[in-house]
Design an enzyme around this catalytic site. Structure first.
Site, PDB file in Angstrom:
ATOM      1  N   TYR A  33      -3.591   3.260 -14.082  1.00  0.00           N
ATOM      2  CA  TYR A  33      -3.417   4.685 -13.806  1.00  0.00           C
ATOM      3  C   TYR A  33      -2.278   4.922 -12.831  1.00  0.00           C
ATOM      4  O   TYR A  33      -1.765   3.988 -12.212  1.00  0.00           O
ATOM      5  CB  TYR A  33      -4.711   5.292 -13.255  1.00  0.00           C
ATOM      6  CG  TYR A  33      -4.980   4.985 -11.788  1.00  0.00           C
ATOM      7  CD1 TYR A  33      -5.363   3.716 -11.378  1.00  0.00           C
ATOM      8  CD2 TYR A  33      -4.820   5.973 -10.808  1.00  0.00           C
ATOM      9  CE1 TYR A  33      -5.599   3.436 -10.037  1.00  0.00           C
ATOM     10  CE2 TYR A  33      -5.051   5.695  -9.462  1.00  0.00           C
ATOM     11  CZ  TYR A  33      -5.446   4.434  -9.086  1.00  0.00           C
ATOM     12  OH  TYR A  33      -5.665   4.151  -7.762  1.00  0.00           O
ATOM     13  N   LYS A 148      -1.941  -1.475 -10.691  1.00  0.00           N
ATOM     14  CA  LYS A 148      -2.672  -0.245 -10.365  1.00  0.00           C
ATOM     15  C   LYS A 148      -3.759  -0.035 -11.419  1.00  0.00           C
ATOM     16  O   LYS A 148      -3.641   0.777 -12.340  1.00  0.00           O
ATOM     17  CB  LYS A 148      -1.733   0.955 -10.272  1.00  0.00           C
ATOM     18  CG  LYS A 148      -2.352   2.121  -9.498  1.00  0.00           C
ATOM     19  CD  LYS A 148      -1.297   3.046  -8.945  1.00  0.00           C
ATOM     20  CE  LYS A 148      -1.849   4.295  -8.302  1.00  0.00           C
ATOM     21  NZ  LYS A 148      -2.737   4.087  -7.164  1.00  0.00           N
ATOM     22  N   GLU A 180      -3.806  -3.429   3.162  1.00  0.00           N
ATOM     23  CA  GLU A 180      -3.477  -2.004   2.976  1.00  0.00           C
ATOM     24  C   GLU A 180      -4.746  -1.189   3.096  1.00  0.00           C
ATOM     25  O   GLU A 180      -5.832  -1.734   3.277  1.00  0.00           O
ATOM     26  CB  GLU A 180      -2.842  -1.787   1.597  1.00  0.00           C
ATOM     27  CG  GLU A 180      -3.767  -2.157   0.448  1.00  0.00           C
ATOM     28  CD  GLU A 180      -3.153  -1.985  -0.937  1.00  0.00           C
ATOM     29  OE1 GLU A 180      -2.261  -1.132  -1.104  1.00  0.00           O
ATOM     30  OE2 GLU A 180      -3.585  -2.707  -1.850  1.00  0.00           O
ATOM     31  N   LEU A 204      -0.819  -3.016  -3.338  1.00  0.00           N
ATOM     32  CA  LEU A 204      -0.106  -2.181  -4.295  1.00  0.00           C
ATOM     33  C   LEU A 204       1.193  -1.752  -3.609  1.00  0.00           C
ATOM     34  O   LEU A 204       1.161  -1.245  -2.486  1.00  0.00           O
ATOM     35  CB  LEU A 204      -0.924  -0.938  -4.648  1.00  0.00           C
ATOM     36  CG  LEU A 204      -0.219  -0.066  -5.688  1.00  0.00           C
ATOM     37  CD1 LEU A 204      -0.411  -0.647  -7.089  1.00  0.00           C
ATOM     38  CD2 LEU A 204      -0.675   1.362  -5.638  1.00  0.00           C
TER      39      LEU A 204
HETATM   40  N1  PDD Z   1      -3.558   5.606  -4.579  1.00  0.00           N
HETATM   41  N2  PDD Z   1      -2.557   1.299  -2.113  1.00  0.00           N
HETATM   42  C1  PDD Z   1      -3.578   1.636  -2.925  1.00  0.00           C
HETATM   43  C2  PDD Z   1      -4.704   0.680  -3.085  1.00  0.00           C
HETATM   44  C3  PDD Z   1      -3.559   2.878  -3.595  1.00  0.00           C
HETATM   45  O1  PDD Z   1      -4.576   3.206  -4.408  1.00  0.00           O
HETATM   46  C4  PDD Z   1      -2.480   3.769  -3.388  1.00  0.00           C
HETATM   47  C5  PDD Z   1      -2.392   5.108  -4.059  1.00  0.00           C
HETATM   48  C6  PDD Z   1      -1.448   3.368  -2.529  1.00  0.00           C
HETATM   49  C7  PDD Z   1      -0.233   4.223  -2.277  1.00  0.00           C
HETATM   50  O2  PDD Z   1       0.582   4.247  -3.410  1.00  0.00           O
HETATM   51  P1  PDD Z   1       1.571   5.466  -3.721  1.00  0.00           P
HETATM   52  O3  PDD Z   1       2.413   5.643  -2.531  1.00  0.00           O
HETATM   53  O4  PDD Z   1       2.339   5.007  -4.907  1.00  0.00           O
HETATM   54  O5  PDD Z   1       0.714   6.683  -3.993  1.00  0.00           O
HETATM   55  C8  PDD Z   1      -1.503   2.126  -1.911  1.00  0.00           C
HETATM   56  C9  PDD Z   1      -3.599   6.837  -5.350  1.00  0.00           C
HETATM   57  C10 PDD Z   1      -2.920   7.988  -4.691  1.00  0.00           C
HETATM   58  C11 PDD Z   1      -5.030   7.113  -5.728  1.00  0.00           C
HETATM   59  O6  PDD Z   1      -5.707   6.155  -6.071  1.00  0.00           O
HETATM   60  O7  PDD Z   1      -5.461   8.265  -5.714  1.00  0.00           O
END
Ligand code: PDD
Length: 282
Positions: A33, A148, A180, A204
């Site tokens: 996703y 992801k 993270e 991620l």
């Molecule tokens: N999540 N690390 C994890 C485990 C994440 O699920 C996310 C983002 C990030 C940040 O990634 P980005 O900057 O590309 O949004 C880091 C999304 C927003 C979610 O699961 O809703």
């Protein structure tokens, strides 16, 4: 909010977006996703998100439309929403498809691609003004966190633990080193430098993280170092912040029961947040 759903090439009312109960996403979390922020009709870092979607799919051998096709579909869906005033988010999910339940996936399944618009649930202003608390937790995830994937149970449990502790986020650690947050990446400030854990298979590689490293850091003449960060070092940081699509740049002022720096939003963090807002609302 508009309840039009993109469903395998068509835009349909939500009631008509029906997924097979044997979709492998439903039975095995067999899918990937993305969450994309759309500021006044303009998706932020659309291509980066779509490329990561395609990359995640490829890592799991899920067949995925090409990037140009993905871009076209996303833009058509966005146009159909006619939502240029309000900031929204788009959730895109690609699952391997449906088949009688069996662990080893057949090679010829028809994947299911859906997109759903939602409000961009940014956090309350006071979080950005006053900063938030986070907790620390052992990282209980698998070793392919760079994908992801929709398999998010450890993240879900960690976020719930944070909520219970009246904290914004749970930051996870493995072998004494920070990885993270449950849905965000982490940075800390030491002097004029920003530090963040390296993009490994244990995190991620967030698009917001990359924006800070590649655009905002250089713009503000800050050195950014991708380096392993021990829990100890995190506790001693002058400033700490989280990054993510819906988190944006979130100042952290408390970790477990300890204050970060002076317990106030750090000066550099404030400047990075401002720069991010300028970039996303440009
Ligand atoms: N999540 N690390 C994890 C485990 C994440 O699920 C996310 C983002 C990030 C940040 O990634 P980005 O900057 O590309 O949004 C880091 C999304 C927003 C979610 O699961 O809703």
């Amino acid at each position: 909010m508009n309840q039009k759903i993109y469903f395998n090439g068509e835009i349909v009312p939500r009631e008509e977006a029906l997924v097979d109960i044997e979709d492998r996403g439903y039975q095995f979390a067999d899918g990937v996703y993305e969450v994309i922020a759309v500021y006044q009709g303009k998706p932020f870092k659309l291509m980066e998100h779509l490329e990561r979607l395609a990359f995640s799919a490829a890592e799991l051998e899920i067949s995925c439309p090409g990037i140009n096709q993905l871009q076209h579909e996303t833009e058509s869906y966005l146009a159909s929403l006619n939502q240029t005033e309000e900031d929204i988010s788009i959730y895109i999910q690609l699952t391997r498809g449906a088949c009688p339940r069996t662990h080893a996936y057949p090679d010829d399944l028809d994947p299911v691609l859906i997109m759903k618009a939602g409000s961009l649930e940014l956090r309350p202003d006071e979080y950005y003004q006053n900063g938030v608390k986070i907790i620390t937790r052992p990282d209980e995830r698998w070793s392919k966190c760079y994908i992801k994937s929709i398999a998010l149970l450890p993240n879900v449990m960690a976020k719930k633990a944070a909520k219970r502790a009246r904290a914004y986020e749970a930051v996870m650690h493995r072998d004494g080193f920070v990885t993270e947050g449950s849905s965000s990446n982490l940075f800390l400030v030491e002097g004029d430098s920003l530090l963040t854990p390296p993009a490994s298979n244990y995190i991620l590689n967030g698009i917001t993280r990359q924006t800070v490293i590649q655009e905002i850091g250089p713009k503000l003449s800050l050195e950014v170092r991708e380096q392993s960060i021990s829990l100890d070092r995190l506790f001693r940081a002058e400033e700490v912040f989280l990054t993510g699509t819906t988190t944006e740049i979130m100042p952290v002022v408390r970790i477990d029961e300890r204050e970060v720096g002076q317990g106030r939003v750090g000066e550099l963090t404030g400047r990075i947040l401002t720069a991010y807002r300028e970039l996303t609302r440009a």
